[in-house]
Design a protein around this motif. Structure first.
Motif, mmCIF file in Angstrom:
data_model
loop_
_atom_site.group_PDB
_atom_site.id
_atom_site.type_symbol
_atom_site.label_atom_id
_atom_site.label_comp_id
_atom_site.label_asym_id
_atom_site.label_seq_id
_atom_site.Cartn_x
_atom_site.Cartn_y
_atom_site.Cartn_z
ATOM 1 N N GLY A 1 -20.194 -68.732 53.390
ATOM 2 C CA GLY A 1 -19.605 -67.928 52.328
ATOM 3 C C GLY A 1 -19.572 -66.443 52.583
ATOM 4 N N GLU A 2 -19.896 -66.030 53.789
ATOM 5 C CA GLU A 2 -19.932 -64.606 54.111
ATOM 6 C C GLU A 2 -19.367 -64.375 55.502
ATOM 7 O OE1 GLU A 2 -23.450 -62.250 52.831
ATOM 8 O OE2 GLU A 2 -23.695 -61.892 54.973
ATOM 9 N N LYS B 1 -17.864 -60.319 51.537
ATOM 10 C CA LYS B 1 -17.990 -61.494 50.673
ATOM 11 C C LYS B 1 -16.797 -61.532 49.735
ATOM 12 C CE LYS B 1 -23.018 -61.390 50.430
ATOM 13 N NZ LYS B 1 -24.178 -61.185 49.570
ATOM 14 N N LEU B 2 -16.249 -62.713 49.573
ATOM 15 C CA LEU B 2 -15.142 -62.922 48.661
ATOM 16 C C LEU B 2 -15.703 -63.311 47.298
ATOM 17 C CD1 LEU B 2 -12.067 -62.830 48.840
ATOM 18 C CD2 LEU B 2 -12.102 -65.248 49.396
ATOM 19 N N LYS B 3 -15.355 -62.538 46.282
ATOM 20 C CA LYS B 3 -15.795 -62.805 44.908
ATOM 21 C C LYS B 3 -14.542 -62.941 44.052
ATOM 22 C CE LYS B 3 -20.295 -61.991 45.508
ATOM 23 N NZ LYS B 3 -21.419 -61.528 44.772
ATOM 24 N N GLY B 4 -14.075 -64.170 43.898
ATOM 25 C CA GLY B 4 -12.831 -64.403 43.172
ATOM 26 C C GLY B 4 -11.668 -63.830 43.957
ATOM 27 N N LYS C 1 -11.453 -60.588 44.674
ATOM 28 C CA LYS C 1 -11.934 -59.306 45.194
ATOM 29 C C LYS C 1 -12.750 -59.527 46.463
ATOM 30 C CE LYS C 1 -11.784 -56.974 40.812
ATOM 31 N NZ LYS C 1 -10.389 -56.744 40.827
ATOM 32 N N GLU D 1 -15.732 -57.872 48.601
ATOM 33 C CA GLU D 1 -16.816 -56.890 48.640
ATOM 34 C C GLU D 1 -17.162 -56.616 50.091
ATOM 35 O OE1 GLU D 1 -20.157 -58.207 46.343
ATOM 36 O OE2 GLU D 1 -19.073 -57.984 44.447
ATOM 37 N N THR E 1 -21.257 -50.309 49.275
ATOM 38 C CA THR E 1 -20.297 -51.383 49.053
ATOM 39 C C THR E 1 -19.022 -50.824 48.453
ATOM 40 O OG1 THR E 1 -22.067 -53.003 48.707
ATOM 41 C CG2 THR E 1 -19.898 -53.573 47.851
ATOM 42 N N VAL F 1 -15.021 -52.272 47.112
ATOM 43 C CA VAL F 1 -14.355 -53.501 46.685
ATOM 44 C C VAL F 1 -12.850 -53.351 46.918
ATOM 45 C CG1 VAL F 1 -13.898 -55.044 44.752
ATOM 46 C CG2 VAL F 1 -16.135 -53.946 44.964
#
Length: 144
Positions: free
Chosen positions: A97-98, A118-121, A123, A125, A138, A140
């Protein structure tokens, strides 16, 4: 029959892992919305290049400005290279996941940092750091 079921389950799982890791591919707008980075894959590594920048184009929006170069680079030999098309993200690999193990180059400072993504939805990061991730920053990015 059990062997076929096992193979199908294995194939389904492998396909889902491949699809998950490639969700990062495509165009992303920087947090400030002043740059668009295209993330692409070569072999099993992920890279990102600058494909648009607010101040990188002539008034027509299509012609690259010749005076926008990598002037902040610490290597004098690289200061004349154009910013448009410059590879900013290098050598990332996907793991659980990263995307990690890569570097990010900041043309505004001329510095290169270790980086994780990292994919958050919808977005992305991006954490750049020196030494330990805890001592980083960080930003975005959004799809664009």
């Amino acid at each position: 029959m059990k062997r076929i079921a096992f193979l199908l389950i294995t194939l389904l799982f492998s396909t889902q892992v491949l699809l998950a890791q490639d969700k990062i591919l495509g165009n992303w707008l920087s947090e400030e919305k002043d740059g668009r980075i295209e993330i692409y894959k070569t072999g099993d590594k992920y890279f990102g290049k600058l494909v648009w920048g607010r101040d990188l184009m002539e008034a027509d929006g299509k012609t690259p400005r010749k005076d926008r170069t990598d002037v902040k680079n610490s290597d004098p030999k690289l200061r004349s290279r154009p910013l448009l098309g410059l590879v900013l993200l290098t050598n990332f690999t996907y793991d659980d996941g990263e995307w990690n193990g890569g570097k990010i180059y900041d043309p505004k400072s001329g510095k290169t940092y270790s980086c994780t993504m990292k994919l958050k939805g919808d977005k992305l990061e991006i954490r750049g750091y020196v030494g330990v991730s805890m001592f980083g920053r960080t930003t975005v990015w959004t799809r664009g």
